[in-house]
Write a protein that holds these residues in place. Structure first.
Motif, mmCIF file in Angstrom:
data_model
loop_
_atom_site.group_PDB
_atom_site.id
_atom_site.type_symbol
_atom_site.label_atom_id
_atom_site.label_comp_id
_atom_site.label_asym_id
_atom_site.label_seq_id
_atom_site.Cartn_x
_atom_site.Cartn_y
_atom_site.Cartn_z
ATOM 1 N N PHE A 140 0.806 -1.219 0.000
ATOM 2 C CA PHE A 140 0.000 0.000 0.000
ATOM 3 C C PHE A 140 0.841 1.274 0.000
ATOM 4 N N ASP B 289 -4.296 4.426 0.375
ATOM 5 C CA ASP B 289 -4.842 3.320 -0.421
ATOM 6 C C ASP B 289 -5.899 2.578 0.385
ATOM 7 N N LYS C 191 -11.468 1.061 -6.045
ATOM 8 C CA LYS C 191 -10.579 1.721 -5.087
ATOM 9 C C LYS C 191 -9.847 0.703 -4.210
ATOM 10 N N LYS D 240 -7.449 -1.783 -3.178
ATOM 11 C CA LYS D 240 -6.215 -2.252 -3.824
ATOM 12 C C LYS D 240 -5.928 -3.714 -3.482
#
Ligand code: PLP
Length: 408
Positions: free
Chosen positions: A85, A89, A141, A143
Motif C-alpha cells: 500500500f 490506499d 478503489k 487495492k
C-alpha cells in the motif's frame, strides 16, 4: 520439601507445549542450530541461503518471489502492508477472528484506509457479502483483500480458491493477500494455483523453527503494481530482499544465521515426509481432536467445538468452549498435573470477562504425531474426570477411531 498433603503431580517428564505457536521444536532443528557463528561475508552460509529460497517457494506453492525478514508474524504483516500500500490506499479486510482484526489495525496505523468485513468468530467468510462489497466498489478503489487462511483464535479456515473465484466473477482487480502464519506446513495451500498475490507466514508454527523469521511470498503482478509505494522504506522493501544482488540485502543487514540452519533442517523434514503427507497427517490428527470434543459434548452441551462445519476448520489448531470457568480449570490441571500446556482462548471474550475462562485451544501443528495428539486428548479426558466436569463418555475411543480410520 515435597508437599505430602496432596497427591503427587504426574507432570514430571518431558513437557508438551500444545499452544498454537511457538510449536514443538524438532530435535533435528535444534541440533542444526547448535553451532558456532558462520562467516557472513562468504562461505557456506551463502550456499545454504541459495538452497533455501526455492524450497521455501515450494512450501507455499509458488515459483514467484520470496522475501525473508528477521521478525515474527506481526513483522511479516508490517512488511506486507508496507509493500502493498501507499498512504490512503484502500484495503478490504475479511476478518474471522482476532488475527484478521489485528492485521487490519496494523494497516490502519500505517495510514491505509481499511474497511473490515467482520464475520464474527465462529462462521467463515460470507462470500455473498464479499461479492456485494466488491460490486459496490465500482471505482475499483480497493487495492488489496487481506484475509486469514486459518485464524488461530477461532480456528476458522478460509476457502482461498473461493475468494479468488469471487474476485474473478466480479472482475475486481484487487490483489489477494493471505495470512498463512498458522497454516503453512499444516493445511493444504497452493499460492499460484489459487491466484494469491501475497502470502504471509512466520517460522514458529508449521515451519517448526523458533520464532524470529517472517516470510512474504509475492506475485509478479503484485511486484509490478506496488512498485514505488510511499510506505516502503529500504528496510521493508521486498524487492531488495527478493532480488537484491548482494547477500546482505536478503536480510537488510546481518543474516539470521542460526535460524537459517534451523529452517533448512525443517524444510528438509517437510520434504522427506512430502507435503501431501504433511497435510494428510494434520487432517487426521485434527479429526481425532474433533472426534474427542464431539463425544465429550454429548452429555454436556456447554462443551463444543467453535466451528460447526468441519470444512471450515483449520487442521493446525482447534478452538473450543467448555463453558463457565471449566476451560481455565482444565488448562491449569493439564499443565500442573500432567505436563501438557493447552492454549488460552483468544478473542472469544475479553480477558476481564468471566466468560474468558470458558474457552481454550488445542494446537496440533508442526512436529506432532499420533501419540502426541492422543496423549493430549487422554490427558484432557483425565482432567475432565478428575475435575468432575460433566462430559460424554468415549472421547478417547472416538479419537483412536479417527486415527485408525486414516489407514482405511
Ligand atoms: C501467530 C499468528 C500471528 C502473529 O504472529 P506473531 O509471530 O505472534 O507475531 C498472526 N496471524 C496468525 C494467523 C497467527 O497464527
Amino acid at each position: 520439601m515435597s508437599d505430602t498433603s496432596r497427591p503427587a503431580s504426574l507432570a514430571f517428564g518431558r513437557p508438551y507445549l500444545a499452544i498454537p505457536g511457538p510449536s514443538v521444536m524438532p530435535d533435528r532443528v535444534l541440533r542444526a542450530m547448535h553451532r558456532a557463528s558462520p562467516n557472513i561475508y562468504g562461505g557456506e552460509i551463502y550456499d545454504v541461503v541459495d538452497d533455501i529460497w526455492p524450497r521455501l517457494k515450494a512450501v507455499a506453492g509458488t515459483t514467484q518471489h520470496c522475501a525473508v525478514y528477521i521478525g515474527n508474524g506481526h513483522a511479516a504483516w508490517e512488511a506486507a502492508n508496507a509493500n502493498l500500500f501507499s498512504r490512503g490506499d484502500k484495503a478490504l479486510v475479511l476478518a474471522v477472528g482476532h488475527f484478521g482484526l489485528n492485521w487490519a489495525r496494523a494497516a490502519r496505523a500505517l495510514g491505509v484506509d481499511v474497511d473490515v468485513l467482520d464475520f464474527g468468530t465462529s462462521a467463515p467468510v460470507d462470500l455473498a457479502r464479499l461479492e456485494d462489497a466488491l460490486r459496490a466498489d465500482t471505482g475499483h478503489k480497493i487495492k488489496a483483500l487481506l484475509a486469514t487462511h486459518v485464524d488461530t483464535s477461532s480456528s476458522i479456515k478460509t476457502d482461498v480458491a473461493a475468494l479468488r473465484a469471487v474476485l474473478d466473477a466480479t472482475g475486481h482487480p484487487a490483489l489477494l493477500a493471505m495470512d498463512c502464519i498458522a497454516s503453512l506446513g499444516c493445511d493444504e495451500y497452493r499460492m499460484d494455483d489459487w491466484g494469491v498475490d501475497v502470502t504471509v507466514a512466520a517460522s514458529q508454527k508449521g515451519l517448526m523453527t523458533p520464532p524470529g523469521l517472517g516470510f512474504l511470498w509475492f506475485s509478479e503482478k503484485a511486484r509490478q503494481r506496488c512498485a514505488g509505494g510511499d510506505l516502503c522504506t529500504p528496510y521493508w522493501d521486498w524487492e531488495l530482499r527478493a532480488r537484491g544482488p548482494e547477500f546482505w540485502q536478503k536480510f537488510n543487514g546481518t543474516a539470521p544465521t542460526h535460524h537459517i540452519y534451523g529452517l533448512s533442517e525443517s524444510l528438509q523434514m517437510l520434504e522427506e515426509e512430502g507435503l501431501h503427507n504433511v497435510w494428510a497427517r494434520h487432517r487426521t490428527l485434527a479429526g481425532a481432536v474433533w472426534a474427542a470434543f464431539d463425544a465429550w459434548g454429548r452429555d454436556n452441551p456447554a462443551i463444543a467445538l467453535n466451528v460447526v462445519n468441519p470444512q471450515d476448520r483449520g487442521c493446525s489448531v482447534t478452538a473450543a468452549r467448555l463453558g463457565g470457568k471449566d476451560a481455565t480449570r482444565l488448562r491449569e490441571w493439564c499443565e500442573k498435573e500432567a505436563g501438557v500446556t493447552l492454549g488460552i482462548g483468544l478473542g472469544m471474550a475479553a480477558p476481564d470477562d468471566p466468560a474468558w475462562h470458558g474457552f481454550l485451544r488445542v494446537a496440533h501443528m508442526g512436529h506432532v504425531n499420533a501419540h502426541m495428539t492422543l496423549g493430549v486428548l487422554a490427558v484432557m479426558e483425565a482432567g475432565l474426570q478428575s475435575l468432575r466436569i460433566p462430559h460424554g463418555e468415549g472421547g478417547i475411543l472416538a479419537a483412536t477411531k479417527a486415527i485408525s480410520s486414516h489407514f482405511g
